[in-house]
Scaffold this motif. Structure first.
Motif, PDB file in Angstrom:
ATOM      1  N   GLU A 108       5.188 -13.244 -11.031  1.00  0.00           N
ATOM      2  CA  GLU A 108       3.767 -13.342 -10.917  1.00  0.00           C
ATOM      3  C   GLU A 108       3.221 -12.517  -9.711  1.00  0.00           C
ATOM      4  O   GLU A 108       3.905 -12.661  -8.492  1.00  0.00           O
ATOM      5  N   PHE A 109       2.179 -11.907  -9.499  1.00  0.00           N
ATOM      6  CA  PHE A 109       1.598 -11.008  -8.514  1.00  0.00           C
ATOM      7  C   PHE A 109       0.172 -11.425  -8.127  1.00  0.00           C
ATOM      8  O   PHE A 109      -0.727 -11.394  -9.026  1.00  0.00           O
ATOM      9  N   HIS A 110      -0.213 -12.151  -6.967  1.00  0.00           N
ATOM     10  CA  HIS A 110      -1.289 -12.676  -6.600  1.00  0.00           C
ATOM     11  C   HIS A 110      -1.844 -11.969  -5.475  1.00  0.00           C
ATOM     12  O   HIS A 110      -1.293 -12.098  -4.321  1.00  0.00           O
ATOM     13  N   GLN A 111      -3.150 -11.389  -5.406  1.00  0.00           N
ATOM     14  CA  GLN A 111      -3.749 -10.576  -4.383  1.00  0.00           C
ATOM     15  C   GLN A 111      -2.842  -9.849  -3.723  1.00  0.00           C
ATOM     16  O   GLN A 111      -2.708  -9.673  -2.521  1.00  0.00           O
ATOM     17  N   VAL A 112      -2.112  -9.062  -4.584  1.00  0.00           N
ATOM     18  CA  VAL A 112      -1.174  -7.886  -3.984  1.00  0.00           C
ATOM     19  C   VAL A 112      -1.899  -6.495  -3.901  1.00  0.00           C
ATOM     20  O   VAL A 112      -2.400  -6.446  -4.929  1.00  0.00           O
ATOM     21  N   ASP A 113      -1.680  -5.745  -2.788  1.00  0.00           N
ATOM     22  CA  ASP A 113      -2.217  -4.686  -2.559  1.00  0.00           C
ATOM     23  C   ASP A 113      -1.375  -3.387  -2.963  1.00  0.00           C
ATOM     24  O   ASP A 113      -0.113  -3.654  -2.275  1.00  0.00           O
ATOM     25  N   LEU A 114      -1.498  -3.002  -4.175  1.00  0.00           N
ATOM     26  CA  LEU A 114      -0.709  -1.712  -4.761  1.00  0.00           C
ATOM     27  C   LEU A 114      -1.738  -0.759  -4.630  1.00  0.00           C
ATOM     28  O   LEU A 114      -1.368   0.493  -5.431  1.00  0.00           O
ATOM     29  N   THR A 115      -2.788  -0.501  -3.819  1.00  0.00           N
ATOM     30  CA  THR A 115      -3.199   0.808  -3.621  1.00  0.00           C
ATOM     31  C   THR A 115      -2.442   2.015  -3.350  1.00  0.00           C
ATOM     32  O   THR A 115      -1.773   1.942  -2.440  1.00  0.00           O
ATOM     33  N   GLU A 116      -2.801   3.133  -4.332  1.00  0.00           N
ATOM     34  CA  GLU A 116      -2.005   4.164  -4.085  1.00  0.00           C
ATOM     35  C   GLU A 116      -0.427   4.057  -4.241  1.00  0.00           C
ATOM     36  O   GLU A 116       0.470   5.038  -3.836  1.00  0.00           O
TER      37      GLU A 116
ATOM     38  N   LYS B 296      -5.463 -10.152 -14.632  1.00  0.00           N
ATOM     39  CA  LYS B 296      -6.767 -11.092 -14.618  1.00  0.00           C
ATOM     40  C   LYS B 296      -7.436 -10.414 -13.298  1.00  0.00           C
ATOM     41  O   LYS B 296      -6.829 -10.745 -11.990  1.00  0.00           O
ATOM     42  N   GLY B 297      -8.775 -10.224 -13.316  1.00  0.00           N
ATOM     43  CA  GLY B 297      -9.549 -10.029 -12.050  1.00  0.00           C
ATOM     44  C   GLY B 297      -8.905  -8.630 -11.413  1.00  0.00           C
ATOM     45  O   GLY B 297      -9.093  -8.739  -9.961  1.00  0.00           O
ATOM     46  N   CYS B 298      -8.201  -7.707 -11.814  1.00  0.00           N
ATOM     47  CA  CYS B 298      -7.558  -6.723 -11.240  1.00  0.00           C
ATOM     48  C   CYS B 298      -8.562  -5.533 -11.020  1.00  0.00           C
ATOM     49  O   CYS B 298      -9.199  -5.266 -11.788  1.00  0.00           O
ATOM     50  N   ASN B 299      -8.283  -4.629 -10.061  1.00  0.00           N
ATOM     51  CA  ASN B 299      -8.973  -3.493  -9.671  1.00  0.00           C
ATOM     52  C   ASN B 299      -8.033  -2.186 -10.251  1.00  0.00           C
ATOM     53  O   ASN B 299      -7.078  -1.987  -9.272  1.00  0.00           O
ATOM     54  N   LEU B 300      -8.408  -1.283 -11.262  1.00  0.00           N
ATOM     55  CA  LEU B 300      -7.663  -0.276 -11.631  1.00  0.00           C
ATOM     56  C   LEU B 300      -8.554   0.965 -11.265  1.00  0.00           C
ATOM     57  O   LEU B 300      -8.330   1.870 -12.078  1.00  0.00           O
ATOM     58  N   PHE B 301      -9.272   0.827 -10.348  1.00  0.00           N
ATOM     59  CA  PHE B 301     -10.151   1.988 -10.055  1.00  0.00           C
ATOM     60  C   PHE B 301      -9.272   3.281  -9.902  1.00  0.00           C
ATOM     61  O   PHE B 301      -8.526   3.392  -8.889  1.00  0.00           O
TER      62      PHE B 301
ATOM     63  N   SER C 269      -3.471   4.108  -7.854  1.00  0.00           N
ATOM     64  CA  SER C 269      -2.059   3.887  -8.349  1.00  0.00           C
ATOM     65  C   SER C 269      -1.650   5.016  -9.557  1.00  0.00           C
ATOM     66  O   SER C 269      -2.705   5.111 -10.276  1.00  0.00           O
ATOM     67  N   ARG C 270      -0.440   5.304  -9.321  1.00  0.00           N
ATOM     68  CA  ARG C 270       0.010   6.234 -10.373  1.00  0.00           C
ATOM     69  C   ARG C 270       1.339   5.549 -10.928  1.00  0.00           C
ATOM     70  O   ARG C 270       2.356   5.305 -10.144  1.00  0.00           O
ATOM     71  N   HIS C 271       1.341   5.546 -12.285  1.00  0.00           N
ATOM     72  CA  HIS C 271       2.517   5.249 -13.043  1.00  0.00           C
ATOM     73  C   HIS C 271       2.996   6.098 -14.016  1.00  0.00           C
ATOM     74  O   HIS C 271       2.295   6.532 -14.749  1.00  0.00           O
ATOM     75  N   THR C 272       4.252   6.377 -13.863  1.00  0.00           N
ATOM     76  CA  THR C 272       5.003   7.332 -14.702  1.00  0.00           C
ATOM     77  C   THR C 272       6.041   6.774 -15.617  1.00  0.00           C
ATOM     78  O   THR C 272       7.049   6.213 -14.889  1.00  0.00           O
ATOM     79  N   ASP C 273       6.002   6.732 -16.680  1.00  0.00           N
ATOM     80  CA  ASP C 273       7.202   6.390 -17.631  1.00  0.00           C
ATOM     81  C   ASP C 273       7.544   4.713 -17.339  1.00  0.00           C
ATOM     82  O   ASP C 273       8.882   4.503 -17.150  1.00  0.00           O
ATOM     83  N   SER C 274       6.686   3.965 -16.924  1.00  0.00           N
ATOM     84  CA  SER C 274       6.840   2.428 -16.595  1.00  0.00           C
ATOM     85  C   SER C 274       6.398   1.699 -17.630  1.00  0.00           C
ATOM     86  O   SER C 274       5.581   2.209 -18.640  1.00  0.00           O
ATOM     87  N   ALA C 275       6.924   0.530 -17.724  1.00  0.00           N
ATOM     88  CA  ALA C 275       6.265  -0.627 -18.824  1.00  0.00           C
ATOM     89  C   ALA C 275       5.924  -1.870 -18.186  1.00  0.00           C
ATOM     90  O   ALA C 275       6.471  -2.221 -17.227  1.00  0.00           O
TER      91      ALA C 275
ATOM     92  N   TYR D 275       0.874  -1.236  -0.046  1.00  0.00           N
ATOM     93  CA  TYR D 275      -0.042   0.012  -0.118  1.00  0.00           C
ATOM     94  C   TYR D 275       0.932   1.124  -0.221  1.00  0.00           C
ATOM     95  O   TYR D 275       1.671   1.487   0.813  1.00  0.00           O
ATOM     96  N   ALA D 276       0.833   2.108  -1.079  1.00  0.00           N
ATOM     97  CA  ALA D 276       1.022   3.441  -1.102  1.00  0.00           C
ATOM     98  C   ALA D 276       2.624   3.288  -1.236  1.00  0.00           C
ATOM     99  O   ALA D 276       3.611   4.260  -1.107  1.00  0.00           O
ATOM    100  N   GLU D 277       3.345   2.212  -1.574  1.00  0.00           N
ATOM    101  CA  GLU D 277       4.612   1.874  -1.862  1.00  0.00           C
ATOM    102  C   GLU D 277       5.272   3.053  -3.105  1.00  0.00           C
ATOM    103  O   GLU D 277       4.352   2.680  -3.984  1.00  0.00           O
ATOM    104  N   GLU D 278       6.583   3.268  -3.198  1.00  0.00           N
ATOM    105  CA  GLU D 278       7.186   3.827  -4.285  1.00  0.00           C
ATOM    106  C   GLU D 278       8.094   2.843  -4.890  1.00  0.00           C
ATOM    107  O   GLU D 278       9.096   2.455  -4.177  1.00  0.00           O
ATOM    108  N   PHE D 279       8.025   2.695  -5.960  1.00  0.00           N
ATOM    109  CA  PHE D 279       8.976   1.764  -6.932  1.00  0.00           C
ATOM    110  C   PHE D 279       9.675   2.765  -7.957  1.00  0.00           C
ATOM    111  O   PHE D 279       8.987   3.421  -8.917  1.00  0.00           O
ATOM    112  N   THR D 280      10.941   2.671  -7.863  1.00  0.00           N
ATOM    113  CA  THR D 280      11.826   3.139  -8.943  1.00  0.00           C
ATOM    114  C   THR D 280      13.010   2.327  -9.280  1.00  0.00           C
ATOM    115  O   THR D 280      13.414   1.479  -8.554  1.00  0.00           O
TER     116      THR D 280
END
Length: 207
Positions: free
Chosen positions: A38-46, A80-85, A67-73, A25-30
């Motif tokens: 594979e990512f299953h039932q992972v919380d990447l909210t915000e 599958k079954g993901c929530n991108l609200f 979530s916010r994604h900039t210049d990522s690929a 949750y709310a982690e920043e990745f660079t």
């Protein structure tokens, strides 16, 4: 970049790893690179990604809410079954990725390359694509009423049975749109686009 190329300096690469029920949750990745993970039932909210690469990865029931994604690929990935609200993608590359049974509303995409993306039957009502390259994307039977496709390159896209009623389409390449197999009531187009669409019906416009 091919997965066989050397790892760029300063980029941490993870290959063939499975993540389950992680709380990011709310982690920043660079400066990260994930290959065949594979990512299953992972919380990447915000969560925020900047310059992160996901190559041939699988996302199952992942929460991308706000979530916010900039210049990522996210290339060649399966969602599958993901929530991108309320998720936002700016300048991102999603070439060849596929979305299945995902909640994509409201989604905002600005710039980037979404060519060959699989959105067959997706519910895209009210979403926004602005200045995005979507060549040969599969939007067959997609529900896009009220959506914004502004200055989008849809050349070669699969648009059979698409619903773009009341959609904003100005500036987009509509050369692949078959008017006999699309719902267009109330859609907004420019005079130039209207001429192209009329011509596609075999009609001639004369003054």
């Amino acid at each position: 970049m091919s997965e066989h190329e050397p790892e760029p300096p300063g980029i941490e690469t993870v290959e063939d790893r499975v993540y389950r029920r992680e709380d990011w949750y709310a982690e920043e990745f660079t400066a990260r690179r994930f290959v065949r993970c594979e990512f299953h039932q992972v919380d990447l909210t915000e969560a925020v990604t900047r310059g992160v690469t996901f190559l041939d990865c699988v996302f199952g029931n992942v929460q991308f809410n706000a979530s916010r994604h900039t210049d990522s690929a996210f290339t060649g990935c399966a969602f599958k079954g993901c929530n991108l609200f309320d998720a936002e993608f700016t300048g991102c590359k999603l070439v060849g990725s596929r979305f299945q049974d995902c909640d994509l509303r409201p989604l905002r995409v600005t710039g980037g390359d979404w060519s060959f993306v699989g959105l067959n039957g997706a519910d895209l009502r009210g979403v926004t694509f602005q200045g995005v390259r979507m060549r040969e994307a599969d939007l067959t039977k997609a529900k896009c009423s009220g959506a914004v496709f502004a200055d989008v390159d849809l050349s070669g896209a699969e648009l059979q049975d698409i619903d773009v009623t009341r959609a904003e389409l100005r500036g987009s390449d509509l050369s692949s749109l078959d008017l006999t197999r699309a719902s267009l009531t109330g859609a907004i187009v420019s005079p130039e686009q209207a001429a192209v669409l009329v011509t596609s019906l075999g009609l001639q416009v004369r003054g």
